[in-house]
Design an enzyme around this catalytic site. Sequence first.
Site, short mmCIF file in Angstrom:
data_model
loop_
_atom_site.label_atom_id
_atom_site.label_comp_id
_atom_site.label_asym_id
_atom_site.label_seq_id
_atom_site.Cartn_x
_atom_site.Cartn_y
_atom_site.Cartn_z
N GLU A 182 -2.29 15.77 10.13
CA GLU A 182 -2.70 16.30 11.44
C GLU A 182 -2.19 15.38 12.56
O GLU A 182 -1.86 14.22 12.32
CB GLU A 182 -4.22 16.42 11.51
CG GLU A 182 -4.96 15.11 11.34
CD GLU A 182 -6.17 14.98 12.24
OE1 GLU A 182 -6.04 15.31 13.44
OE2 GLU A 182 -7.21 14.53 11.76
N LYS A 205 -16.25 12.37 10.48
CA LYS A 205 -16.42 11.44 11.58
C LYS A 205 -17.85 10.91 11.58
O LYS A 205 -18.79 11.69 11.47
CB LYS A 205 -16.16 12.15 12.91
CG LYS A 205 -14.82 12.85 12.96
CD LYS A 205 -14.49 13.33 14.35
CE LYS A 205 -15.01 14.70 14.67
NZ LYS A 205 -14.37 15.28 15.88
N1 PSU Z 1 -11.71 12.07 13.19
C1 PSU Z 1 -11.39 11.01 13.98
N2 PSU Z 1 -10.68 11.24 15.11
C2 PSU Z 1 -10.30 12.49 15.47
C3 PSU Z 1 -10.64 13.59 14.63
C4 PSU Z 1 -11.35 13.32 13.51
O1 PSU Z 1 -11.73 9.88 13.69
O2 PSU Z 1 -9.68 12.64 16.51
C5 PSU Z 1 -10.22 14.98 15.00
C6 PSU Z 1 -9.65 15.74 13.80
O3 PSU Z 1 -8.42 16.30 14.19
C7 PSU Z 1 -10.68 16.83 13.54
C8 PSU Z 1 -11.20 17.06 14.94
O4 PSU Z 1 -10.13 17.98 12.97
O5 PSU Z 1 -11.33 15.74 15.45
C9 PSU Z 1 -12.48 17.84 15.00
O6 PSU Z 1 -12.75 18.05 16.34
P1 PSU Z 1 -13.91 19.06 16.81
O7 PSU Z 1 -15.20 18.35 16.53
O8 PSU Z 1 -13.66 19.25 18.26
O9 PSU Z 1 -13.76 20.31 15.99
MN MN Z 2 -16.81 18.90 17.61
#
Ligand code: PSU
Ligand code: MN
Length: 301
Positions: A22, A157
């Site tokens: 990604e 995360k």
């Molecule tokens: N984990 C991290 N940093 C990030 C992400 C995940 O440490 O930037 C990103 C990944 O691309 C994941 C996204 O798919 O955050 C999910 O974001 P959201 O909660 O907006 O769906």
């Molecule tokens: Mn989110």
Amino acid sequence: MLAILPEVADALSEGRGVVALESTLIAHGLPWPDNLETARASQAAIREAGAVPATVAVVGGVVRVGLLDDELEHVARSGHFLKASRRDLSTAVAKGLDAATTVSATLWVAKKAGIGVMATGGLGGVHRGAATTFDISTDLDELARADGMAVVCSGVKSILDVPATLDALETRGVAVVGYRTGTFPAFTTASSGLPLDARVESPTEAARLVRSHRELGLPGAVVLAQPVADRDALDRDEMEAALAQGLELARSHGVAGKAVTPFLLDHLRKATGGRSLAANRVLIVANARLAGEVTVSLARG
Ligand code: PSU
Ligand code: MN
């Protein structure tokens, strides 16, 4: 609609291992120049494992599968890449925009391109307070429909509600397997303390499990969760304290939605004197390497 790098297309047509990566973690998850260094190191680790890396991003409205080094640098340096989850892809293409792809968008593109393995740092999931905000990452729904994909990560995360995310994955029928661990990793912390039902000890064993999932025709992805290396791992209590502080700051600054992750990651980096960033880098590269080993084992059949 997909522009697949010739090196990636060749590897796919010859049945060699390919790993999708990604690009949101490059554009939004890590600061410059750590982001470019980590992106390069991830690609190198995949090559060392004998596979071909395919970083996914939308560049000038074109969905790219595999980036050349100067393009990787453009994603890392430019600062204007949007954060695209799966639903944002059509807008990015129609408007000719630059966009980094999250796990959900990358999974969808990878599947479309015929790539069966992807790697990342941490998945999106159920945010703390989701019972009132409804902030649940679309990553979870895409994992539920990415049939037969193997996704290597270090859990989700740490800023999320981890138990709720594990439950949501179970509800969606997403297989979650510990790599040399019996508990779900917690990103820059080695363990969330939450038990997993399955574990594997080697890339070969992981590949065998993924193959079974595919042969059974089970829907959804297999998440292979690898803990951050012990020497780089952060203490759970320290992380929790820094997080609580960051969440409070985000709330008082009115930071919401997809701006929450970059805000909190930046806060954690400062609060841990840079150690969360170092651990984040290490785990991303280790996951890329493991994904490379698993895809090579899958390609051997
Ligand atoms: N984990 C991290 N940093 C990030 C992400 C995940 O440490 O930037 C990103 C990944 O691309 C994941 C996204 O798919 O955050 C999910 O974001 P959201 O909660 O907006 O769906
Ligand atoms: Mn989110």
